[in-house]
Design an enzyme around this catalytic site. Structure first.
Site, mmCIF file in Angstrom:
data_model
loop_
_atom_site.group_PDB
_atom_site.id
_atom_site.type_symbol
_atom_site.label_atom_id
_atom_site.label_comp_id
_atom_site.label_asym_id
_atom_site.label_seq_id
_atom_site.Cartn_x
_atom_site.Cartn_y
_atom_site.Cartn_z
ATOM 1 N N GLY A 55 -8.044 3.983 -25.384
ATOM 2 C CA GLY A 55 -6.913 3.953 -24.447
ATOM 3 C C GLY A 55 -6.762 2.605 -23.776
ATOM 4 O O GLY A 55 -6.677 2.505 -22.553
ATOM 5 N N TYR A 94 -7.057 18.527 -15.129
ATOM 6 C CA TYR A 94 -7.556 17.146 -15.121
ATOM 7 C C TYR A 94 -8.897 17.055 -14.382
ATOM 8 O O TYR A 94 -9.849 16.434 -14.868
ATOM 9 C CB TYR A 94 -6.507 16.256 -14.446
ATOM 10 C CG TYR A 94 -6.769 14.783 -14.500
ATOM 11 C CD1 TYR A 94 -6.477 14.033 -15.634
ATOM 12 C CD2 TYR A 94 -7.282 14.104 -13.387
ATOM 13 C CE1 TYR A 94 -6.686 12.667 -15.673
ATOM 14 C CE2 TYR A 94 -7.490 12.733 -13.408
ATOM 15 C CZ TYR A 94 -7.199 12.018 -14.554
ATOM 16 O OH TYR A 94 -7.414 10.668 -14.582
ATOM 17 N N LYS A 147 -12.536 15.958 -15.894
ATOM 18 C CA LYS A 147 -13.257 14.807 -15.341
ATOM 19 C C LYS A 147 -14.629 15.225 -14.794
ATOM 20 O O LYS A 147 -15.604 14.484 -14.926
ATOM 21 C CB LYS A 147 -12.414 14.139 -14.248
ATOM 22 C CG LYS A 147 -11.149 13.461 -14.781
ATOM 23 C CD LYS A 147 -11.472 12.367 -15.794
ATOM 24 C CE LYS A 147 -10.258 11.541 -16.187
ATOM 25 N NZ LYS A 147 -10.588 10.485 -17.166
#
Lengths: 79, 245
Positions: free
Chosen positions: B12, B152, B156
């Site tokens: 990324g 999310y 994480k």
């Protein structure tokens, strides 16, 4: 056959950091040579490289002694 | 903190935090391979990294075997990967009551499963080399939680647990595994938030401002360096004092 045994013993000694003389055909990696679980995974990786073969996880689990490693490699190379 | 000649893979890397990380590692001398989901993104990364000997490559982290294949190609062309930075991530924000299964699955696949796959793919070479650096980009949200980001935050937090486990598994081989947990960083991802939410968040930051992608990159460079050899299984919070766990 003897050739394979010698090569296996050499790899075992190198990978587990033991003297080659200590590596007997009946030696168990964990019980006799002090390998931990990560060592045995690395040992299989080293065998795969030395003998240019792929050892599936289910077979790898069964290789716990020098004899078993020699037998596996012998059977595999004959194919 | 020279990383001269070390091969680094940054997922990324086309923009935001990943771009800053890739560029910073390259400036320290690493041969950086940065990935992007599109060919255009990969070309842009190549343009940025070429002068340092790095390049961009296309990678969809969720595609079967894509990571494994990419790692094999890199190892063949550039040698063993010494530094892995798992940065690729997306958001699919929404309140839990309205969150679709696909919102959950997309986040888990892209943000968490990719970390497992990439880490496993580089591990063989690192074990052999008896040295290696895996740096996972987590998030402050993974530690403190955030309304609208259950998926999310879960991914994480998952990365942090993964990091600790992997650190314990491979520590004896000289490989360190750590997280950097960014706080509220000024990127495209956070610019997508509503203005009111941005302002409310800034109010919680001790330093009173958003972070910069470079702040994260500097932390990653440190963890990648020899100076961080005795740090493993940790989460380095870079959040301006937004959270002090």
């Amino acid at each position: 056959m003897e050739n394979i045994e010698a090569r296996v013993k050499k790899i075992v000694a190198e990978q587990l950091g033991v003297n080659e003389a200590e590596v007997k055909i009946e030696s168990s990696f964990v019980d006799d040579l002090g390998a931990d679980s990560l060592d045995t995974v690395e040992l299989v990786m080293a065998l795969e490289e030395e003998f240019e073969c792929e050892i599936p996880d289910e077979d790898a689990e069964k290789i716990t002694t020098v004899q078993q490693a020699v037998d596996y490699v012998t059977a595999h190379l004959n194919k | 903190m020279s990383l001269k000649g070390k091969v680094a893979l940054v997922t990324g890397a086309s923009r935001g935090i990943g771009a800053a990380i890739a560029d910073s590692l390259a400036r320290e001398g690493a041969i950086v391979i940065g990935t992007a989901t599109s060919e255009a993104g990969a070309v842009a990364i190549s343009a940025r990294l070429a002068e340092f000997g790095g390049l961009g490559m296309e990678l969809n982290v969720t595609a079967d075997d894509a990571i494994e294949n990419l790692v094999a190609v890199i190892e063949k062309q550039h040698g063993a990967i010494a530094i892995l930075v798992n940065n690729a991530g997306i958001t699919r924000d929404g309140l839990l009551m309205r969150m679709k299964d696909s919102d959950w699955d997309d986040i888990m696949d892209t943000n968490l499963k990719s970390v497992f796959k990439a880490s496993k793919a580089v591990l063989r070479a690192m074990m052999k080399a008896r040295v290696g650096r895996v740096i996972n980009i987590a998030s402050v949200v993974g530690v403190m939680g955030n309304a609208g980001q259950a998926n999310y935050a879960a991914a994480k937090a998952g990365i942090i647990g993964f990091t600790k486990s992997m650190a314990r598994e491979v520590g004896s081989r000289g490989i360190t595994v750590n997280c950097v947990a960014p706080g509220f960083i000024d990127t495209d991802m956070t610019r997508a938030l509503p203005e009111a939410q941005r302002e409310a968040l800034v109010g919680q930051i001790a330093l009173g401002r958003l972070g910069d992608a470079q702040d994260i990159a500097d932390a990653v460079v440190f963890l990648a360096s020899d100076k961080a050899a005795y740090i493993t299984g940790q989460t380095l919070h870079v959040n301006g004092g937004m959270l002090m766990p």
